[in-house]
Design a protein around this motif. Structure first.
Motif, mmCIF file in Angstrom:
data_model
loop_
_atom_site.group_PDB
_atom_site.id
_atom_site.type_symbol
_atom_site.label_atom_id
_atom_site.label_comp_id
_atom_site.label_asym_id
_atom_site.label_seq_id
_atom_site.Cartn_x
_atom_site.Cartn_y
_atom_site.Cartn_z
ATOM 1 N N ILE A 285 0.841 -1.204 0.000
ATOM 2 C CA ILE A 285 0.000 0.000 0.000
ATOM 3 C C ILE A 285 0.869 1.244 0.000
ATOM 4 N N HIS A 288 2.425 1.764 -3.463
ATOM 5 C CA HIS A 288 1.448 2.254 -4.430
ATOM 6 C C HIS A 288 1.138 3.730 -4.194
ATOM 7 N N VAL A 400 -7.619 3.298 -6.708
ATOM 8 C CA VAL A 400 -8.650 2.360 -6.231
ATOM 9 C C VAL A 400 -8.593 1.069 -7.049
ATOM 10 N N PHE A 401 -8.425 1.197 -8.358
ATOM 11 C CA PHE A 401 -8.338 0.016 -9.218
ATOM 12 C C PHE A 401 -7.123 -0.835 -8.857
ATOM 13 N N LEU A 403 -5.454 -0.983 -5.925
ATOM 14 C CA LEU A 403 -5.497 -1.561 -4.578
ATOM 15 C C LEU A 403 -6.587 -2.631 -4.415
ATOM 16 N N THR A 404 -7.529 -2.651 -5.347
ATOM 17 C CA THR A 404 -8.605 -3.664 -5.249
ATOM 18 C C THR A 404 -8.363 -4.874 -6.138
ATOM 19 N N LEU A 405 -7.263 -4.860 -6.907
ATOM 20 C CA LEU A 405 -6.972 -6.017 -7.750
ATOM 21 C C LEU A 405 -6.561 -7.214 -6.905
#
Length: 405
Positions: A285, A288, A400-401, A403-405
């Motif tokens: 995190i 990123h 958001v894309f 971190l949610t993969l």
């Protein structure tokens, strides 16, 4: 006596000019300084020795050589950046040119130049003072190999020599002297214990000092094009990238340097959280977020290029593919600068976590955000009146894309 009075008079005038210009610069970029203080102020307050970390590394354990090289490079990069930011103020500009026309001014000018340079480096006394305070408080001034005072002296001489080269240009043997001194600092521990390493470092010190006190020459350079770039050869796109880089350095140098430093700050904060504080579970995190902030800040160069290009629009329309090539050159510069920052961050993480772990954590986010940069540089976004908000929305969506993969 008369020459001494001329030197003192010119020094006082030039130093006042340097001080006023520097203060004006700090006020102009006060917001960036506040962000740096917010990011690193608490860490420095808790561990003042961080201010002298590149120096104290040679007190704790001057080995292995990659770690030595990383600390020396970090220190010299800081010195070069500081000297580059203040270069115009140290050189004096029109005031220095006028002072050389005065009686005895031409003879005193080189000494005044060096004196102003050394005065501008007074800020670097703080890390040296912190290093001395740390080692004296620990009761071990010699350090791991007993040569720490010699290391400090060589660092001081190398700092002066590198700053002189950054401001006035390298002297005849500057690159050889500085390269040899860096090699001595990095590889001295590989020599047999005892006098060989001491002799090597002791020989490097007077060479650096001689380079640092070499009087700067003020001579007119060769004819150059716009922005100070001499004509060259190569692929047209690479030539355009070179011209754009030169324009950025000569016309927006201070703003560009401030933006690069600001873009490096998230990577430094990420390294501090992952390596010294050992927050390995959240490292993905942090990386990123750091890469996203770095990409957001370096994407601001697209707007700088877009504004600088406007006077050339009628000319570019008269040439086949000129606007396309110029846009591609700008993207290459921004991608190259961002990739360089990511590469430095990867090297720093590799020194603390190991190459495999750092590559696993850093490579994916770096490539991901490099792929988003061309989208952030679209002319539609640069021309939009709310381009910053559009860019911010895209970054949030991309984060958001990711971190949610």
């Amino acid at each position: 006596m008369v020459e001494r009075q001329a030197f003192l008079m010119l020094y006082r005038v030039r130093h006042a000019h340097f001080r006023r210009q520097s203060l004006a610069l700090y006020r102009r970029y006060g917001h960036a300084l506040m962000i740096f203080l917010a990011l690193f102020g608490m860490a420095v307050a808790e561990r003042p020795a961080l201010l002298a970390e590149p120096l104290l590394h040679f007190w704790r354990a001057p080995q292995p050589w990659p770690a030595n090289l990383a600390h020396v490079a970090a220190w010299l990069a800081l010195v070069t950046v500081w000297a580059g930011i203040h270069r115009a103020f140290i050189r004096g500009g029109a005031l220095a040119a006028y002072s050389r026309s005065l009686p005895l001014g031409d003879r005193a000018a080189p000494l005044v130049d060096l004196a102003i340079l050394y005065a501008s480096l007074a800020i670097f006394l703080v890390p040296f003072a912190v290093a001395l305070w740390t080692v004296l408080r620990a009761g071990d001034p010699g350090g791991a190999d007993g040569r720490f005072p010699l290391y400090l002296a060589v660092f001081a001489g190398l700092t002066l020599a590198v700053a002189r080269s950054a401001v006035f240009g390298p002297a005849r043997c500057s690159r050889a002297v500085q390269g040899g001194t860096i090699a001595a600092l990095v590889f001295a521990h590989l020599l047999p214990a005892g006098w060989p390493a001491t002799v090597l470092l002791a020989a490097a010190l007077p060479c650096c000092l001689a380079d640092a006190i070499t009087a700067p020459a003020h001579q007119a350079g060769p004819a150059r094009g716009a922005g100070g770039t001499a004509p060259g050869r190569g692929h047209p796109i690479l030539q355009l990238a070179r011209i754009q880089a030169s324009l950025l350095v000569h016309r927006h140098g201070q703003a560009a340097l401030a933006r690069l430093l600001l873009a490096a700050a998230p990577q430094a904060a990420c390294w501090w959280l992952v390596v010294p504080l050992a927050k390995h579970a959240e490292s993905a995190i942090f990386v990123h977020l750091a890469c996203a902030l770095t990409a957001a800040l370096t994407s601001g160069f697209f707007h700088t290029f877009h504004v600088a290009r406007q006077p050339l629009v009628p000319y570019l329309r008269s040439m086949a593919f000129a606007a396309w090539r110029l846009t591609l050159a700008e993207h290459l510069l921004v991608l190259g600068a961002t990739a360089t920052l990511y590469g430095i961050a990867l090297a720093c993480l590799a020194a603390g976590l190991g190459s495999a772990a750092a590559g696993a954590v850093m490579l994916g986010p770096a490539l991901y955000w490099l792929a988003w940069l061309p989208l952030l540089g679209l002319p539609l976004i640069q021309r939009h009146k709310d381009g910053i908000l559009v860019k911010f929305g895209l970054l949030i969506l991309a984060l958001v894309f990711a971190l949610t993969l």
